[in-house]
Design an enzyme around this catalytic site. Sequence first.
Site, mmCIF file in Angstrom:
data_model
loop_
_atom_site.group_PDB
_atom_site.id
_atom_site.type_symbol
_atom_site.label_atom_id
_atom_site.label_comp_id
_atom_site.label_asym_id
_atom_site.label_seq_id
_atom_site.Cartn_x
_atom_site.Cartn_y
_atom_site.Cartn_z
ATOM 1 N N LYS A 90 -16.867 12.528 -27.374
ATOM 2 C CA LYS A 90 -15.836 13.265 -26.625
ATOM 3 C C LYS A 90 -16.049 13.368 -24.971
ATOM 4 C CE LYS A 90 -14.179 15.660 -30.502
ATOM 5 N NZ LYS A 90 -14.398 16.768 -31.356
ATOM 6 N N GLY A 141 -9.218 18.266 -30.005
ATOM 7 C CA GLY A 141 -7.736 18.661 -30.860
ATOM 8 C C GLY A 141 -6.820 18.989 -30.328
ATOM 9 N N GLY A 158 -9.161 20.609 -37.905
ATOM 10 C CA GLY A 158 -8.028 20.787 -38.714
ATOM 11 C C GLY A 158 -7.224 19.835 -38.734
#
Lengths: 394, 394
Positions: free
Chosen positions: A195, A124, A293
């Site tokens: 990741k 993120g 988000g």
Amino acid sequence: MKKLNIGLFGFGTVGRGLFDVIGRIGSDEVSIRRICVRNKRKDRGVRACFTDNPDDIFSDPDINVIVELIDEADASFEYVCRALRHGLPVVSGNKKMIAAHLPELIALQEETGAALLYDASACGSIPVIRNLEEYYDNDLLTSVKGILNGSTNYILWRMFQDGISYAEALRQAQELGFAESNPSLDVDGWDSLFKLIIITVHAFGIYVRPEDVFRFGISSLNDQDVRFAREKGRRIKLVGHVEKLPDSSLIMSVMPQLLSPNKYIYSVDEEFNGVVIKGLFYGKQFMFGRGAGGYPTGSSVLSDISALKYDYHYQYKKIHAEEHPEYTLDTKFRIYYRYSRPEHLAILPFSEILEQYTSTTDNYVVGLVSLADLHAHQKELEEAGVFVAAYPRD
Amino acid sequence: MKKLNIGLFGFGTVGRGLFDVIGRIGSDEVSIRRICVRNKRKDRGVRACFTDNPDDIFSDPDINVIVELIDEADASFEYVCRALRHGLPVVSGNKKMIAAHLPELIALQEETGAALLYDASACGSIPVIRNLEEYYDNDLLTSVKGILNGSTNYILWRMFQDGISYAEALRQAQELGFAESNPSLDVDGWDSLFKLIIITVHAFGIYVRPEDVFRFGISSLNDQDVRFAREKGRRIKLVGHVEKLPDSSLIMSVMPQLLSPNKYIYSVDEEFNGVVIKGLFYGKQFMFGRGAGGYPTGSSVLSDISALKYDYHYQYKKIHAEEHPEYTLDTKFRIYYRYSRPEHLAILPFSEILEQYTSTTDNYVVGLVSLADLHAHQKELEEAGVFVAAYPRD
């Protein structure tokens, strides 16, 4: 400094976040020229030029950057390769695609000279790839360990904080838009694993295939496990971990860990991500930020886009280094292993059992087992519905 | 990739740390060729080529990087300028010199094309400059706030943790090698201020002179202040802070703050540094690492040196941006103000007093005062031996 005209693939949570962030900052250096989506007629409540034909993007001579934020790894790979072959730089957030194809994508970048940036894919809003590539770029790095997935962290946090069930916590994470459209990607550890694969390339210069790494998720976590962790003063977090051992071999894993409060990542709550980078001389560095988000991830995509204004590209210095650590499964983990049916204890060949507990409903052992055995029995473990977590001494 | 032959100025804690780190990694790409010190005959217990004549470094044709780690800002500035004019890239750890001369140093880099890197000057092992320059490089950044000085943080931590006096805690920090040779640099907030000046250039593209910023240290902190903080469930930390207000004006300060546990930097203990970078869309990012000591800072210097292998230089993108925020002192702070003699209350023109406490020994008020008034009365405050700390509502 050149003006960037973006051809965007995908308009999900992150694509929409990027669109809003660019709109809000009102820069005349970056604009989204065209957006390719599956259904161009769907009302999205925004003024933008939608298309459902990728050719509209690739044939637009004004588009000089491709941003790829779609879910499907195969289509993503196709668009990214097509863009690079066109000599167009690309920003991608698709960790699954990148983790699966990184060696080819590195080769393609070198062949075409076009850059592929993907910091937003890894944590993120935390610039972990850029820092590993540019700053922690010498032999001092020994390990990278972190909470790499925001939605599982949110689920675990709610379970520990409010005592709600796994199913209820998952539902809430999905409502908040933290979870991937396919929850298995998050809760079974796939997202963290992808990741970790990408991080390992930039941290240690070697590419390990996802299927060669032990991965275990949180979907079998139950009340007994939460109670056990609480009694020991620990919290359960899903942790991705890569570490160079003193003999220069490299171990990797994605699995729940029972963390004591003296660990930095113990306090990473809600949907946040946290990464601890450890080096021989600087000790531990901790980076912490929102890991899910649309806005945080959209901002991170925008940082990658901005870097293209200055023709930034990853140099993959550690891939090109002369010496590389060697990936191994030959190490022992101390684990907590909870199972319901007695015969499930035999799935794992423990080399030593340190604690054993049985009851009419749940049983657990704490014991030592090799990473190779965990990896070899991954499928049986998942099918048996047992719960496995690393349980380090400190 | 070129081999780097270092001409090193200074062999104090950080110089020695760098020497050891380079020795330990045994790279054949980086070596220290010559070290300029004040007294070349002093026995330092290491095998290296020492000199006391700067010319020996500048006339050595093999030396292609200058690393400057000396204490004196004037000599440091002279060597750095001389190196840049020679076209030699420089890594410096001297925050005082950089904070005082940054506009000239930027101009000199542009004139000569030689790079000056100084990430190690800002937060020990945390790559804050590089991240502000490369990653947080768009309009989204709103504030940078942090514990920028390891030794004062160590002192405050010991005072709160063990209840020892300021003098005793300072002595211990000095013994551990965390404090600068002149403790005033640390405890009076100068070191934090110099770092804040540098951070502000890379975060917001404007240079503010150190004397134009309100700076207040911890040397007047006493038991009453510690008690007050404890009663309120807060901790006192020395905080450097720069923030862009919604009207695009920019405020800066270095002063103690009474921090509540919901702040990330509340938990930054020992000699660690912690920086919170806040943006419009990504929320808060937190970076945390060792902020003092020879090895961590030496590692950070080495990261800058390694970047020179790839001809990295700061681009000062925000300095060159079209619009800049405007520095102002026109804002109000809610502060805790402790004084011993009643007449000291009149030093500051409070616009509102919210709480007042008097006793036979110590008195305090909590009130609102403008940053401009704090700045205008800085000298009187220091001379009066009062204690001032920001005391935000949350």
